[in-house]
Motif scaffolding. Sequence first.
Motif, PDB file in Angstrom:
ATOM      1  N   ARG A 146       0.825  -1.204   0.000  1.00  0.00           N
ATOM      2  CA  ARG A 146       0.000   0.000   0.000  1.00  0.00           C
ATOM      3  C   ARG A 146       0.860   1.255   0.000  1.00  0.00           C
ATOM      4  O   ARG A 146       0.613   2.209  -0.741  1.00  0.00           O
ATOM      5  CB  ARG A 146      -0.926  -0.012   1.221  1.00  0.00           C
ATOM      6  CG  ARG A 146      -1.890   1.163   1.278  1.00  0.00           C
ATOM      7  CD  ARG A 146      -2.724   1.119   2.546  1.00  0.00           C
ATOM      8  NE  ARG A 146      -3.456  -0.149   2.661  1.00  0.00           N
ATOM      9  CZ  ARG A 146      -4.184  -0.464   3.710  1.00  0.00           C
ATOM     10  NH1 ARG A 146      -4.268   0.373   4.743  1.00  0.00           N
ATOM     11  NH2 ARG A 146      -4.828  -1.603   3.742  1.00  0.00           N
ATOM     12  N   LEU A 147       1.892   1.288   0.843  1.00  0.00           N
ATOM     13  CA  LEU A 147       2.762   2.463   0.909  1.00  0.00           C
ATOM     14  C   LEU A 147       3.580   2.616  -0.371  1.00  0.00           C
ATOM     15  O   LEU A 147       3.779   3.734  -0.857  1.00  0.00           O
ATOM     16  CB  LEU A 147       3.687   2.349   2.122  1.00  0.00           C
ATOM     17  CG  LEU A 147       2.992   2.404   3.485  1.00  0.00           C
ATOM     18  CD1 LEU A 147       3.993   2.150   4.607  1.00  0.00           C
ATOM     19  CD2 LEU A 147       2.300   3.749   3.678  1.00  0.00           C
TER      20      LEU A 147
ATOM     21  N   ARG B   7       2.698   1.601  -3.369  1.00  0.00           N
ATOM     22  CA  ARG B   7       1.798   2.083  -4.412  1.00  0.00           C
ATOM     23  C   ARG B   7       1.500   3.562  -4.246  1.00  0.00           C
ATOM     24  O   ARG B   7       1.379   4.296  -5.232  1.00  0.00           O
ATOM     25  CB  ARG B   7       0.505   1.266  -4.395  1.00  0.00           C
ATOM     26  CG  ARG B   7       0.653  -0.120  -4.991  1.00  0.00           C
ATOM     27  CD  ARG B   7      -0.658  -0.876  -5.007  1.00  0.00           C
ATOM     28  NE  ARG B   7      -0.544  -2.117  -5.750  1.00  0.00           N
ATOM     29  CZ  ARG B   7      -1.536  -2.986  -5.920  1.00  0.00           C
ATOM     30  NH1 ARG B   7      -2.735  -2.720  -5.391  1.00  0.00           N
ATOM     31  NH2 ARG B   7      -1.356  -4.097  -6.616  1.00  0.00           N
ATOM     32  N   ARG B   8       1.383   3.999  -3.010  1.00  0.00           N
ATOM     33  CA  ARG B   8       1.134   5.418  -2.784  1.00  0.00           C
ATOM     34  C   ARG B   8       2.297   6.256  -3.314  1.00  0.00           C
ATOM     35  O   ARG B   8       2.089   7.314  -3.912  1.00  0.00           O
ATOM     36  CB  ARG B   8       0.916   5.673  -1.287  1.00  0.00           C
ATOM     37  CG  ARG B   8       0.481   7.094  -0.954  1.00  0.00           C
ATOM     38  CD  ARG B   8       0.216   7.222   0.535  1.00  0.00           C
ATOM     39  NE  ARG B   8      -0.857   6.319   0.973  1.00  0.00           N
ATOM     40  CZ  ARG B   8      -1.185   6.137   2.232  1.00  0.00           C
ATOM     41  NH1 ARG B   8      -0.525   6.772   3.201  1.00  0.00           N
ATOM     42  NH2 ARG B   8      -2.173   5.330   2.560  1.00  0.00           N
ATOM     43  N   ARG B   9       3.518   5.778  -3.101  1.00  0.00           N
ATOM     44  CA  ARG B   9       4.683   6.497  -3.616  1.00  0.00           C
ATOM     45  C   ARG B   9       4.703   6.490  -5.142  1.00  0.00           C
ATOM     46  O   ARG B   9       5.004   7.515  -5.772  1.00  0.00           O
ATOM     47  CB  ARG B   9       5.973   5.870  -3.070  1.00  0.00           C
ATOM     48  CG  ARG B   9       6.222   6.120  -1.590  1.00  0.00           C
ATOM     49  CD  ARG B   9       7.654   5.798  -1.211  1.00  0.00           C
ATOM     50  NE  ARG B   9       7.964   4.386  -1.409  1.00  0.00           N
ATOM     51  CZ  ARG B   9       7.789   3.445  -0.491  1.00  0.00           C
ATOM     52  NH1 ARG B   9       7.289   3.767   0.704  1.00  0.00           N
ATOM     53  NH2 ARG B   9       8.108   2.187  -0.738  1.00  0.00           N
TER      54      ARG B   9
ATOM     55  N   SER C 275       2.257   8.881  -6.605  1.00  0.00           N
ATOM     56  CA  SER C 275       2.559  10.296  -6.373  1.00  0.00           C
ATOM     57  C   SER C 275       3.367  10.894  -7.518  1.00  0.00           C
ATOM     58  O   SER C 275       3.485  12.112  -7.632  1.00  0.00           O
ATOM     59  CB  SER C 275       3.326  10.460  -5.053  1.00  0.00           C
ATOM     60  OG  SER C 275       4.637   9.905  -5.145  1.00  0.00           O
TER      61      SER C 275
END
Length: 276
Positions: free
Chosen positions: A25-26, A28-30, A33
């Motif tokens: 999840r983290l 993918r968030r990066r 962005s």
Amino acid sequence: MLFGYGLALVAIVLLAFYWLFLHRRLRRRRVLSRPFPPQWQRQLYRDMAIYRRLPRELRQRVHQNTLLILDEVNFYGCAGQEVTEPMKVLIAGHAALLVSGLSVDYYQRLASILVYPGAYRSEVEWQDGEIAGVEEQERLGESWDAGRVILGWDQLAWEAADPHTTTNVMLHEFAHQLDQLDGAADGAPPLASGISADNWHQVFSDAWERLQAQPWDSDGVIDDYGATDPAELFAVVTEAFFLTPVQLRQQEPALYRCLSGFYQLSPADWPRARQT
């Protein structure tokens, strides 16, 4: 001593929790962005004919899924083929389109994409009663339930760029990956809640029987290759859903509704959807 073991156990549990639930999840968030490179947008507009028909908001979802697929899937060149960045973007863009109304998690098993220069030969097992053997067949693409897709570049490149094509090996093989998500290539991908599995089975069974009965030189919207088995029927109907959606909705309204419900898209309503 026991206190030390307890701390170690807690650390292991926390690490496992992070890896299983937070790491992806983290990451993918990066990834999301980052802006989608303008040169990739220009490339898709130039080389992916169906991309030019997508509504603006749908293009954004394709961009996001493309970034995630490029980050999470490994590409390999075969038979001397070098896999360049533009090649990866074009392939990932097609995979991203299929799940643009769903979630990229539908590719959770997809691990690698192998690219040949063109058609390649593959060994295929066959059985006729008690007699079995292996023969070589020429292939343009394959999808394996081990999370591997194999593609021939020459074929996919010209299909992707041709606005009049009725076939697309990338859409076909990535549809197989969606079908194989539950472990069985049976023409019935995992359906979202609210979609009737009984209705899906009935609609596709009826289409299967009609395709089996019609002459192989029929000019129907569904490619005759779909008559080989239910998994191929789902793949070729997916091609028709994206490439000739207006014709599919006219000739096979029940199939169109099933695919529209599954993919959460309606290509027949996109701008400049081709009428054939």
